[in-house]
Design an enzyme around this catalytic site. Structure first.
Site, PDB file in Angstrom:
ATOM      1  N   CYS A   4     -45.015  -5.951   2.932  1.00  0.00           N
ATOM      2  CA  CYS A   4     -44.354  -6.030   4.073  1.00  0.00           C
ATOM      3  C   CYS A   4     -45.472  -5.337   5.146  1.00  0.00           C
ATOM      4  O   CYS A   4     -45.710  -4.170   5.101  1.00  0.00           O
ATOM      5  CB  CYS A   4     -43.138  -5.074   4.282  1.00  0.00           C
ATOM      6  SG  CYS A   4     -42.253  -5.309   5.778  1.00  0.00           S
ATOM      7  N   CYS A 186     -38.421  -9.115  14.144  1.00  0.00           N
ATOM      8  CA  CYS A 186     -39.191  -7.839  13.919  1.00  0.00           C
ATOM      9  C   CYS A 186     -39.586  -7.079  15.259  1.00  0.00           C
ATOM     10  O   CYS A 186     -40.055  -7.919  16.263  1.00  0.00           O
ATOM     11  CB  CYS A 186     -40.285  -7.902  13.208  1.00  0.00           C
ATOM     12  SG  CYS A 186     -39.937  -8.076  11.351  1.00  0.00           S
TER      13      CYS A 186
HETATM   14  C1  LIG Z   1     -42.467   1.898   6.713  1.00  0.00           C
HETATM   15  C2  LIG Z   1     -41.281   0.688   6.658  1.00  0.00           C
HETATM   16  C3  LIG Z   1     -40.928   0.047   7.944  1.00  0.00           C
HETATM   17  C4  LIG Z   1     -39.853  -1.040   7.908  1.00  0.00           C
HETATM   18  N1  LIG Z   1     -39.592  -1.517   9.063  1.00  0.00           N
HETATM   19  C5  LIG Z   1     -38.731  -2.522   9.172  1.00  0.00           C
HETATM   20  C6  LIG Z   1     -38.095  -2.916  10.288  1.00  0.00           C
HETATM   21  O1  LIG Z   1     -38.782  -2.351  11.446  1.00  0.00           O
HETATM   22  N2  LIG Z   1     -37.299  -4.025  10.236  1.00  0.00           N
HETATM   23  C7  LIG Z   1     -37.068  -4.120   9.085  1.00  0.00           C
HETATM   24  O2  LIG Z   1     -35.930  -5.438   9.132  1.00  0.00           O
HETATM   25  N3  LIG Z   1     -37.381  -3.926   7.893  1.00  0.00           N
HETATM   26  C8  LIG Z   1     -38.255  -2.959   7.865  1.00  0.00           C
HETATM   27  N4  LIG Z   1     -38.521  -2.494   6.900  1.00  0.00           N
HETATM   28  C9  LIG Z   1     -38.146  -3.299   5.368  1.00  0.00           C
HETATM   29  C10 LIG Z   1     -36.740  -2.857   5.357  1.00  0.00           C
HETATM   30  O3  LIG Z   1     -36.951  -1.301   4.952  1.00  0.00           O
HETATM   31  C11 LIG Z   1     -36.534  -3.062   3.707  1.00  0.00           C
HETATM   32  O4  LIG Z   1     -36.544  -4.532   3.733  1.00  0.00           O
HETATM   33  C12 LIG Z   1     -35.133  -2.774   3.099  1.00  0.00           C
HETATM   34  O5  LIG Z   1     -35.081  -1.307   3.182  1.00  0.00           O
HETATM   35  C13 LIG Z   1     -34.765  -3.518   1.834  1.00  0.00           C
HETATM   36  O6  LIG Z   1     -33.458  -3.154   1.594  1.00  0.00           O
HETATM   37  P1  LIG Z   1     -33.282  -3.046  -0.249  1.00  0.00           P
HETATM   38  O7  LIG Z   1     -31.712  -2.296  -0.267  1.00  0.00           O
HETATM   39  O8  LIG Z   1     -33.602  -4.280  -0.834  1.00  0.00           O
HETATM   40  O9  LIG Z   1     -34.058  -1.688  -0.712  1.00  0.00           O
HETATM   41  P2  LIG Z   1     -34.247  -0.498  -0.375  1.00  0.00           P
HETATM   42  O10 LIG Z   1     -33.712   0.105   0.852  1.00  0.00           O
HETATM   43  O11 LIG Z   1     -35.608   0.209  -0.692  1.00  0.00           O
HETATM   44  O12 LIG Z   1     -33.122   0.278  -1.020  1.00  0.00           O
HETATM   45  C14 LIG Z   1     -33.382   0.371  -2.621  1.00  0.00           C
HETATM   46  C15 LIG Z   1     -32.613   1.665  -3.216  1.00  0.00           C
HETATM   47  O13 LIG Z   1     -32.559   1.651  -4.822  1.00  0.00           O
HETATM   48  C16 LIG Z   1     -32.793   2.957  -4.891  1.00  0.00           C
HETATM   49  N5  LIG Z   1     -33.284   2.820  -6.410  1.00  0.00           N
HETATM   50  C17 LIG Z   1     -34.694   2.362  -6.875  1.00  0.00           C
HETATM   51  N6  LIG Z   1     -34.787   2.540  -8.147  1.00  0.00           N
HETATM   52  C18 LIG Z   1     -33.573   2.874  -8.419  1.00  0.00           C
HETATM   53  C19 LIG Z   1     -33.230   3.066  -9.898  1.00  0.00           C
HETATM   54  N7  LIG Z   1     -33.865   3.167 -11.002  1.00  0.00           N
HETATM   55  N8  LIG Z   1     -31.676   3.362 -10.114  1.00  0.00           N
HETATM   56  C20 LIG Z   1     -30.967   3.656  -8.950  1.00  0.00           C
HETATM   57  N9  LIG Z   1     -31.403   3.459  -7.798  1.00  0.00           N
HETATM   58  C21 LIG Z   1     -32.801   3.125  -7.553  1.00  0.00           C
HETATM   59  C22 LIG Z   1     -33.876   3.512  -3.964  1.00  0.00           C
HETATM   60  O14 LIG Z   1     -33.663   4.873  -4.136  1.00  0.00           O
HETATM   61  C23 LIG Z   1     -33.261   2.989  -2.671  1.00  0.00           C
HETATM   62  O15 LIG Z   1     -32.364   3.815  -2.105  1.00  0.00           O
HETATM   63  C24 LIG Z   1     -39.632  -1.433   6.514  1.00  0.00           C
HETATM   64  C25 LIG Z   1     -39.946  -0.977   5.367  1.00  0.00           C
HETATM   65  C26 LIG Z   1     -40.694   0.152   5.170  1.00  0.00           C
HETATM   66  C27 LIG Z   1     -41.240   0.645   3.966  1.00  0.00           C
END
Ligand SMILES: Cc1cc2nc3c(=O)[nH]c(=O)nc-3n(C[C@H](O)[C@H](O)[C@H](O)COP(=O)(O)OP(=O)(O)OC[C@H]3O[C@@H](n4cnc5c(N)ncnc54)[C@H](O)[C@@H]3O)c2cc1C
Length: 240
Positions: A4, A186
């Site tokens: 990303c 975005c």
């Molecule tokens: C710096 C940054 C800025 C961003 N800005 C934007 C933005 O402006 N707009 C936008 O749309 N998106 C943005 N994103 C992207 C967005 O944050 C992600 O797309 C979104 O968080 C994905 O959601 P997810 O649930 O797939 O993963 P995550 O939010 O990463 O959730 C995964 C969860 O699983 C947990 N986990 C991991 N391993 C394990 C395990 N083995 N057992 C149990 N739990 C576990 C983690 O702790 C976490 O809480 C950004 C990302 C970053 C890093």
């Protein structure tokens, strides 16, 4: 490298703006090192005029781009690239490539991302659903250095709604919903200003794609952050 790219661009622009505010930008060279084949590619083949947009912004702000790069090793004070070049640094922010957690490696692709159909159901194991960063999305084109397709929060929310509706249909024995094509919206912070970037669908060929810099995009970014934190602190995560 990272799949990303938006946050990396944001950091470069924010650092540039802050150093200018402190009147010390001329003392600090900024290099933007990326696996993208060109600036503004963002892992999705660009969004509207994002290539010329980023090139112009980098030129104006004197941020030096190094594209199609892969890091071999990070040593104290020095980044060693795969092509043999070395970049000295005092402060570096490095976003490494993503990969799946060990728990899902056996049902994922070689990097541990989970293959899913349009309803976010595992392509082989029908009782497993996956959404967000965990899923596999094939890149739109082969690039000299591999670039991952971003899975943004905006996309993740949409995936979650489709997966939840599909599970609900399974439970009550109805036909699953037809999932909408994913798009991306975005708000990229640029320090003193921001840019709105949109693409529908995420990967080309597209119906629409767009990059525009505007101060109202900054107000929207700040406003959205305050609203998001407010709803989370008040237990209202289901609000839009
Ligand atoms: C710096 C940054 C800025 C961003 N800005 C934007 C933005 O402006 N707009 C936008 O749309 N998106 C943005 N994103 C992207 C967005 O944050 C992600 O797309 C979104 O968080 C994905 O959601 P997810 O649930 O797939 O993963 P995550 O939010 O990463 O959730 C995964 C969860 O699983 C947990 N986990 C991991 N391993 C394990 C395990 N083995 N057992 C149990 N739990 C576990 C983690 O702790 C976490 O809480 C950004 C990302 C970053 C890093």
């Amino acid at each position: 490298m990272v799949s990303c790219f938006g946050p990396s661009y944001e950091l470069a622009f924010e650092m540039d703006a802050e150093l200018r505010r402190r009147k010390m930008r001329h003392k600090v060279p900024i290099i933007y090192l990326t696996s993208e084949p060109y600036l503004g590619h963002m892992g999705v083949g660009g969004l509207g005029k994002s290539k010329t947009f980023m090139e112009n912004e980098f030129a104006e702000k004197d941020i030096k781009p190094l594209v199609s790069q892969a890091i071999q090793e990070v040593a104290p004070g020095e980044i060693r690239l795969k092509d043999g070049n070395k970049i000295p640094f005092k402060l570096a922010m490095i976003a490494p490539p993503f990969k799946g957690v060990p728990a899902v490696l056996s049902i994922g692709n070689p990097r541990g991302f989970i293959p899913v159909d349009k309803n976010y159901r595992h392509t082989k194991h029908k009782n497993i659903f996956a959404i967000g960063v965990a899923i596999a999305i094939a890149p739109p084109e082969v690039t000299p250095v591999p670039t991952g397709v971003p899975k943004t929060g905006f996309m993740t929310v949409k995936m979650a709604k489709t997966a939840a509706a599909t599970i609900a249909s399974d439970v009550i024995g109805k036909t699953p919903p037809i999932a909408d094509e994913l798009g991306v919206v975005c708000l990229m912070d640029m320090g003193n200003t921001a840019a709105l970037m949109k693409a529908y669908p995420v990967l080309p060929p597209r119906q629409s794609s767009y990059t525009k810099k505007a101060i109202w995009a900054k107000w929207m970014k700040v406003g959205f952050e305050k609203y998001f934190l407010w709803k989370m602190k008040n237990g209202m995560s289901s609000l839009p």
